[in-house]
Scaffold this active site. Structure first.
Site, PDB file in Angstrom:
ATOM      1  N   HIS A   1      21.641 -32.629  -3.750  1.00  0.00           N
ATOM      2  CA  HIS A   1      20.620 -31.889  -4.486  1.00  0.00           C
ATOM      3  C   HIS A   1      21.155 -31.697  -5.908  1.00  0.00           C
ATOM      4  O   HIS A   1      21.393 -30.584  -6.353  1.00  0.00           O
ATOM      5  CB  HIS A   1      20.306 -30.558  -3.785  1.00  0.00           C
ATOM      6  CG  HIS A   1      18.951 -29.997  -4.110  1.00  0.00           C
ATOM      7  ND1 HIS A   1      18.019 -29.658  -3.142  1.00  0.00           N
ATOM      8  CD2 HIS A   1      18.373 -29.694  -5.283  1.00  0.00           C
ATOM      9  CE1 HIS A   1      16.938 -29.167  -3.722  1.00  0.00           C
ATOM     10  NE2 HIS A   1      17.123 -29.171  -5.027  1.00  0.00           N
TER      11      HIS A   1
ATOM     12  N   ASN B   1       8.223 -33.131  -0.935  1.00  0.00           N
ATOM     13  CA  ASN B   1       8.269 -31.884  -1.695  1.00  0.00           C
ATOM     14  C   ASN B   1       7.005 -31.831  -2.544  1.00  0.00           C
ATOM     15  O   ASN B   1       6.745 -32.750  -3.330  1.00  0.00           O
ATOM     16  CB  ASN B   1       9.492 -31.845  -2.625  1.00  0.00           C
ATOM     17  CG  ASN B   1      10.805 -31.761  -1.852  1.00  0.00           C
ATOM     18  OD1 ASN B   1      10.816 -31.757  -0.624  1.00  0.00           O
ATOM     19  ND2 ASN B   1      11.902 -31.702  -2.571  1.00  0.00           N
TER      20      ASN B   1
ATOM     21  N   GLU C   1       9.840 -29.096   0.824  1.00  0.00           N
ATOM     22  CA  GLU C   1       9.751 -28.001  -0.154  1.00  0.00           C
ATOM     23  C   GLU C   1       8.298 -27.744  -0.496  1.00  0.00           C
ATOM     24  O   GLU C   1       7.518 -28.678  -0.696  1.00  0.00           O
ATOM     25  CB  GLU C   1      10.466 -28.341  -1.479  1.00  0.00           C
ATOM     26  CG  GLU C   1      11.957 -28.232  -1.437  1.00  0.00           C
ATOM     27  CD  GLU C   1      12.615 -28.559  -2.783  1.00  0.00           C
ATOM     28  OE1 GLU C   1      11.988 -28.347  -3.844  1.00  0.00           O
ATOM     29  OE2 GLU C   1      13.754 -29.028  -2.749  1.00  0.00           O
TER      30      GLU C   1
HETATM   31  C1  FCB Z   1      12.158 -28.761  -6.936  1.00  0.00           C
HETATM   32  C2  FCB Z   1      13.643 -28.694  -6.666  1.00  0.00           C
HETATM   33  C3  FCB Z   1      14.119 -27.338  -6.237  1.00  0.00           C
HETATM   34  C4  FCB Z   1      13.444 -26.239  -7.015  1.00  0.00           C
HETATM   35  C5  FCB Z   1      11.950 -26.412  -6.980  1.00  0.00           C
HETATM   36  C6  FCB Z   1      11.177 -25.327  -7.700  1.00  0.00           C
HETATM   37  O1  FCB Z   1      11.887 -29.800  -7.809  1.00  0.00           O
HETATM   38  O2  FCB Z   1      13.992 -29.624  -5.679  1.00  0.00           O
HETATM   39  O3  FCB Z   1      15.522 -27.285  -6.373  1.00  0.00           O
HETATM   40  O4  FCB Z   1      13.930 -26.201  -8.311  1.00  0.00           O
HETATM   41  O5  FCB Z   1      11.608 -27.646  -7.554  1.00  0.00           O
END
Ligand code: FCB
Length: 487
Positions: free
Chosen positions: A136, A311, A387
């Site tokens: 990450h 995400n 996410e």
């Molecule tokens: C994503 C990232 C995460 C966080 C969110 C808001 O792009 O993976 O670490 O910053 O956005």
């Protein structure tokens, strides 16, 4: 993942869906090492590109760094207890490469591994499934000094690190994702420069993209070799839900370009074993793809995965521009005079109408359901939302509580979108809310809060917000039709 009908943002509160989540659905939350751990110089950890970047004046809001972050490294037992109190069934966190393999070379450091062993044990003891992300964004600084992701060698270094991590932690961790959002690593890191390492060379950003893909594939090989057969492997991609502003051919062409360099640059090599001809043509003036992609690379990159992690935060609305000198770039990816979209100089990014979060990101859960359904149809493999979440300006009441009905509504709306996608046939296995708690939001430092748990940055005290209470009830009941608690 073409989405050709422009949608208007849904009224999140208007509709109460019951929700339909399969048995075993993972109700999770997500974090990342540099954003929460702190302990930047403890137990052998060496600097990553984010340590260097955040310590460079002018790169991060207020000069914030992850030196202490929310001190999760020392408070992880308390944090796991908090997760258990919320009822989470899974937790996605990332392993810090420079903690496990300082400088990016050589043997693993036991003290670094011990932290993740203890974290995984604590999660398992509370019935929470650990989901580890290998990368990450915290590339060891030494590897950046040797050329970073534009250097092919970095892909091999990444696979070695993946193997070390899997050998040490594979008895405790059964679900692994390789890269988090390689689009951000390549294009925010090496093209627009708003993320570490802050370089601005479009050719290098495309080299980085290919080496991230290669690193992913080589890491999948190393993980399979070290992990039990039951392990499930994934990647987490921020695939853009691209929408043309109008059906005008110029706008459709803009959408095609952004899908190519935003999405298909990852999904085609990973799932189809090729780079698409249109991507290669769009970017041929920036990089020599024939020299970059070596024989055997695509076979490595397309090693089979068990899950695809998506995400999702907001859709991306694009059109063509007549005047390339004066582009609006509401792409939600920070401000820079250098574009993070190589080969797409004539594309304009628009702010979709309707409500936005504190990041100025439009709120539109239909982008999530559309993406999940499109991914299911195109690739057919099980999906996880790795996410999804929102920043809002939180206020702490006199009694210390934080009432964030907007965030709760955002989560409710997006879980509704997940349930819509499941109802339409998509095989979605889990949802990881970003984020468990407020943390270091990259170039925004501590200014933007994404947590469902508030963190007081002076005392580091954690306080669940209203959104945490709402999410907890959704997990307990498996339903979405309960109201958002008033203050
Ligand atoms: C994503 C990232 C995460 C966080 C969110 C808001 O792009 O993976 O670490 O910053 O956005």
């Amino acid at each position: 993942m073409t989405v050709t009908d422009p949608h208007t943002p849904a009224d999140l509160a208007a509709e109460d869906r019951a929700g339909a989540f399969p048995p075993g659905f993972a109700w999770g939350a997500a974090t990342a090492a540099y954003q929460i751990e702190g302990a930047a110089a403890e137990d052998g950890r060496t600097p990553s590109i984010w340590d260097t970047f955040s310590h460079t004046p002018g790169k991060v809001a207020n000069g914030d760094t992850g030196d202490t972050a929310v001190d999760h490294y020392h408070r992880f037992r308390e944090d796991v207890r908090m997760m258990a109190d919320l009822g989470l069934t899974a937790y996605r966190f990332s392993l810090s490469w420079p903690r496990i393999q300082p400088t990016g070379r050589g043997p693993a450091v036991e003290r670094g591994l011990d932290f993740y062993r203890a974290l995984a044990d604590e999660l398992l003891a509370h019935g929470i499934t650990p989901v580890a992300t290998l990368y990450h964004w915290d590339l060891p600084q030494e590897l950046e000094d040797a050329g970073g992701w534009p250097n092919r060698e970095t892909a091999y270094r990444f696979a070695e690190y993946a193997g070390l991590a899997a050998e040490a932690l594979g008895d405790r961790i059964g679900i692994w994702t390789t890269l988090n959002e390689p689009w951000c690593s390549a294009f925010l890191g090496y093209a627009s420069g708003v993320h570490a390492p802050g370089r601005t060379d479009p050719g290098d950003s495309l080299r980085a993209a290919h080496h991230l893909n290669l690193g992913h594939g080589l890491a999948v090989g190393a993980l399979r070799a070290a992990l039990p057969a039951s392990a499930r492997l994934a990647v987490s991609l921020n695939l853009h839900a691209v929408r043309p502003h109008s059906p005008h051919p110029g706008d459709l062409e803009a959408a095609r370009r952004i899908e190519a360099v935003g999405n298909r640059i990852w999904t085609s090599p990973m799932f189809k074993g090729r780079y698409d001809e249109d991507l290669l043509a769009d970017t041929a003036h920036l990089v020599d793809w024939d020299a970059l992609v070596q024989p055997g690379d695509l076979a490595e990159i397309s090693r089979p995965l068990d899950l695809l992690g998506l995400n999702y935060y907001n859709p991306t609305l694009v059109s063509s521009v007549e005047n390339a000198e004066n582009l609006p770039r509401h792409d939600g990816h920070g401000e820079s005079s250098f574009s993070p979209w190589p080969g797409a100089d004539d594309v304009a990014f628009h702010l979709a109408p309707g409500e936005v979060t504190a990041m100025n990101w439009p709120i539109d859960p239909t982008g999530l359901s559309d993406s999940l359904i499109a991914l299911h149809r195109e690739f057919g493999l099980p999906l996880m939302v790795t996410e999804n979440g929102a920043a809002f300006e939180d206020t702490v009441s006199a009694d210390g509580s934080v009432h964030d009905p907007e965030r709760a509504a955002y989560v409710k709306g997006h879980l509704g979108a997940v349930s819509d996608a499941i109802a339409a046939g998509a095989d979605v296995r889990g949802y990881f809310l970003w984020s468990l708690m407020d943390n270091f939001e990259w170039a925004y430092g501590y200014e933007k809060r994404f947590g469902i748990v508030h963190v007081d940055y002076d005392t580091l005290v954690r306080t669940p917000k209203t959104s945490a209470r709402w999410y907890s009830e959704a997990i307990r009941t498996g339903r979405l039709d309960h109201g958002i608690p008033s203050a």
